[in-house]
Design a protein around this motif. Sequence first.
Motif, mmCIF file in Angstrom:
data_model
loop_
_atom_site.group_PDB
_atom_site.id
_atom_site.type_symbol
_atom_site.label_atom_id
_atom_site.label_comp_id
_atom_site.label_asym_id
_atom_site.label_seq_id
_atom_site.Cartn_x
_atom_site.Cartn_y
_atom_site.Cartn_z
ATOM 1 N N ILE A 168 -19.496 -88.575 52.628
ATOM 2 C CA ILE A 168 -19.528 -90.034 52.546
ATOM 3 C C ILE A 168 -19.673 -90.638 53.941
ATOM 4 O O ILE A 168 -20.450 -91.576 54.157
ATOM 5 N N ASN A 169 -18.937 -90.115 54.910
ATOM 6 C CA ASN A 169 -19.051 -90.602 56.289
ATOM 7 C C ASN A 169 -20.464 -90.408 56.831
ATOM 8 O O ASN A 169 -20.991 -91.267 57.534
ATOM 9 N N ARG A 170 -21.098 -89.266 56.517
ATOM 10 C CA ARG A 170 -22.465 -89.033 56.974
ATOM 11 C C ARG A 170 -23.430 -90.032 56.352
ATOM 12 O O ARG A 170 -24.430 -90.402 56.950
ATOM 13 N N CYS A 171 -23.119 -90.473 55.144
ATOM 14 C CA CYS A 171 -23.996 -91.404 54.432
ATOM 15 C C CYS A 171 -23.778 -92.847 54.883
ATOM 16 O O CYS A 171 -24.728 -93.535 55.253
ATOM 17 N N VAL A 172 -22.534 -93.320 54.837
ATOM 18 C CA VAL A 172 -22.278 -94.750 55.027
ATOM 19 C C VAL A 172 -21.757 -95.101 56.412
ATOM 20 O O VAL A 172 -21.676 -96.276 56.758
ATOM 21 N N GLY A 173 -21.388 -94.105 57.221
ATOM 22 C CA GLY A 173 -20.758 -94.388 58.500
ATOM 23 C C GLY A 173 -19.250 -94.432 58.340
ATOM 24 O O GLY A 173 -18.718 -94.452 57.224
ATOM 25 N N THR A 174 -18.537 -94.449 59.455
ATOM 26 C CA THR A 174 -17.082 -94.527 59.412
ATOM 27 C C THR A 174 -16.668 -95.940 59.032
ATOM 28 O O THR A 174 -17.129 -96.906 59.641
ATOM 29 N N LEU A 175 -15.801 -96.059 58.030
ATOM 30 C CA LEU A 175 -15.425 -97.358 57.489
ATOM 31 C C LEU A 175 -14.188 -97.924 58.178
ATOM 32 O O LEU A 175 -13.441 -97.211 58.832
ATOM 33 N N ASP A 176 -13.992 -99.203 57.978
ATOM 34 C CA ASP A 176 -12.827 -99.891 58.509
ATOM 35 C C ASP A 176 -11.553 -99.185 58.053
ATOM 36 O O ASP A 176 -11.417 -98.816 56.882
ATOM 37 N N SER A 177 -10.620 -98.994 58.959
ATOM 38 C CA SER A 177 -9.370 -98.300 58.618
ATOM 39 C C SER A 177 -8.581 -99.029 57.544
ATOM 40 O O SER A 177 -7.760 -98.432 56.850
ATOM 41 N N ALA A 178 -8.838 -100.334 57.358
ATOM 42 C CA ALA A 178 -8.113 -101.099 56.339
ATOM 43 C C ALA A 178 -8.438 -100.640 54.929
ATOM 44 O O ALA A 178 -7.630 -100.823 54.021
ATOM 45 N N VAL A 179 -9.609 -100.043 54.727
ATOM 46 C CA VAL A 179 -9.979 -99.593 53.386
ATOM 47 C C VAL A 179 -9.964 -98.082 53.246
ATOM 48 O O VAL A 179 -9.997 -97.559 52.129
ATOM 49 N N THR A 180 -9.918 -97.367 54.360
ATOM 50 C CA THR A 180 -10.055 -95.910 54.320
ATOM 51 C C THR A 180 -8.971 -95.255 53.477
ATOM 52 O O THR A 180 -9.253 -94.363 52.661
ATOM 53 N N GLU A 181 -7.719 -95.651 53.624
ATOM 54 C CA GLU A 181 -6.627 -95.016 52.881
ATOM 55 C C GLU A 181 -6.828 -95.153 51.379
ATOM 56 O O GLU A 181 -6.681 -94.190 50.624
ATOM 57 N N SER A 182 -7.193 -96.359 50.935
ATOM 58 C CA SER A 182 -7.412 -96.574 49.506
ATOM 59 C C SER A 182 -8.590 -95.778 48.986
ATOM 60 O O SER A 182 -8.514 -95.128 47.936
ATOM 61 N N LEU A 183 -9.711 -95.785 49.714
ATOM 62 C CA LEU A 183 -10.902 -95.064 49.271
ATOM 63 C C LEU A 183 -10.639 -93.564 49.183
ATOM 64 O O LEU A 183 -11.044 -92.903 48.211
ATOM 65 N N GLN A 184 -9.946 -93.019 50.165
ATOM 66 C CA GLN A 184 -9.641 -91.588 50.140
ATOM 67 C C GLN A 184 -8.712 -91.244 48.981
ATOM 68 O O GLN A 184 -8.866 -90.202 48.344
ATOM 69 N N ASP A 185 -7.747 -92.109 48.693
ATOM 70 C CA ASP A 185 -6.819 -91.835 47.587
ATOM 71 C C ASP A 185 -7.536 -91.908 46.249
ATOM 72 O O ASP A 185 -7.281 -91.101 45.348
ATOM 73 N N GLN A 186 -8.440 -92.869 46.096
ATOM 74 C CA GLN A 186 -9.231 -92.944 44.869
ATOM 75 C C GLN A 186 -10.075 -91.678 44.696
ATOM 76 O O GLN A 186 -10.154 -91.114 43.600
ATOM 77 N N LEU A 187 -10.720 -91.252 45.784
ATOM 78 C CA LEU A 187 -11.548 -90.043 45.722
ATOM 79 C C LEU A 187 -10.708 -88.823 45.383
ATOM 80 O O LEU A 187 -11.103 -87.986 44.554
ATOM 81 N N ARG A 188 -9.552 -88.705 45.996
ATOM 82 C CA ARG A 188 -8.666 -87.565 45.737
ATOM 83 C C ARG A 188 -8.233 -87.547 44.272
ATOM 84 O O ARG A 188 -8.203 -86.493 43.629
ATOM 85 N N CYS A 189 -7.921 -88.711 43.721
ATOM 86 C CA CYS A 189 -7.528 -88.795 42.310
ATOM 87 C C CYS A 189 -8.670 -88.341 41.404
ATOM 88 O O CYS A 189 -8.466 -87.550 40.477
ATOM 89 N N HIS A 190 -9.880 -88.816 41.657
ATOM 90 C CA HIS A 190 -11.025 -88.412 40.830
ATOM 91 C C HIS A 190 -11.232 -86.901 40.869
ATOM 92 O O HIS A 190 -11.524 -86.277 39.843
ATOM 93 N N GLU A 191 -11.080 -86.311 42.047
ATOM 94 C CA GLU A 191 -11.298 -84.874 42.180
ATOM 95 C C GLU A 191 -10.215 -84.087 41.454
ATOM 96 O O GLU A 191 -10.501 -83.099 40.770
ATOM 97 N N PHE A 192 -8.949 -84.507 41.572
ATOM 98 C CA PHE A 192 -7.873 -83.766 40.914
ATOM 99 C C PHE A 192 -7.935 -83.906 39.392
ATOM 100 O O PHE A 192 -7.443 -83.033 38.672
ATOM 101 N N LEU A 193 -8.542 -84.971 38.895
ATOM 102 C CA LEU A 193 -8.666 -85.166 37.441
ATOM 103 C C LEU A 193 -10.107 -84.933 36.976
ATOM 104 O O LEU A 193 -10.491 -85.382 35.896
ATOM 105 N N ALA A 194 -10.878 -84.198 37.755
ATOM 106 C CA ALA A 194 -12.316 -84.069 37.517
ATOM 107 C C ALA A 194 -12.671 -83.420 36.193
ATOM 108 O O ALA A 194 -13.755 -83.649 35.659
#
Length: 237
Positions: free
Chosen positions: A144-170
């Motif tokens: 994702i970082n290679r695609c969109v660039g490094t994102l604002d730290s204000a949203v990074t924690e939420s985005l990573q947690d959402q991604l982690r949840c999707h992967e664990f419930l994949a």
Amino acid sequence: MTQQRRSTVGLIGAAGLLAAVAITVADAGGSDKASDAGASSDQQTTAPATGTPRDSAGTGSSDREPTATASATGPASAATSAPATRPDAAGAGAAPYCGASRYAEEITVQRWAGGDFRISLWPTDAARHADDRDGAVSEMWAAINRCVGTLDSAVTESLQDQLRCHEFLALVPGSGEERYATGTTFDIESWRPTPGRRRWISTRCGNTLGTDPTTTPMKTYRPDGVPPRSQPTGEHA
């Protein structure tokens, strides 16, 4: 086997699946964030500030530029079917890449007026069946970082947690014609507050949190300029 016995077996199987999902979430590495502890309701509506990904020309968005360019190193074992032009590492100033890798088939971005955005990642079979799910999340986040660039730290924690949840419930089965509860994509959205793993299931990976945009997105694109192969269908899990 009688119809009544088949129904009983089906109910037992469904209960076993839900129990397995609960155990998987409970056993997942790491700890809950402080924002999740003591939360009074799953319907928390305070969304983080947005930091918009680079646009389809590979440059920073006019709404708000990323704080830096991506610097994560790509997976050494990326799919051999990926184009030869795929960068092995995205250093400062490197061109974006949103195509195939070991755990992602494609990554797209949807943008709304005002700066809200959704990043959609089409997971590969290897991503859905990964033995090391934390490792898979790390590689997908690097993609994702290679695609969109490094994102604002204000949203990074939420985005990573959402991604982690999707992967664990994949592998949780979907309903109706859907094969998986997550749908065909892992969708992570800027307006969601961080759900925290204790609320992954109750908030459907954070999908019941935050306020969804009421308008249609301005555009759907790949920041590397390649036309998207598919259109995201939004959140499912």
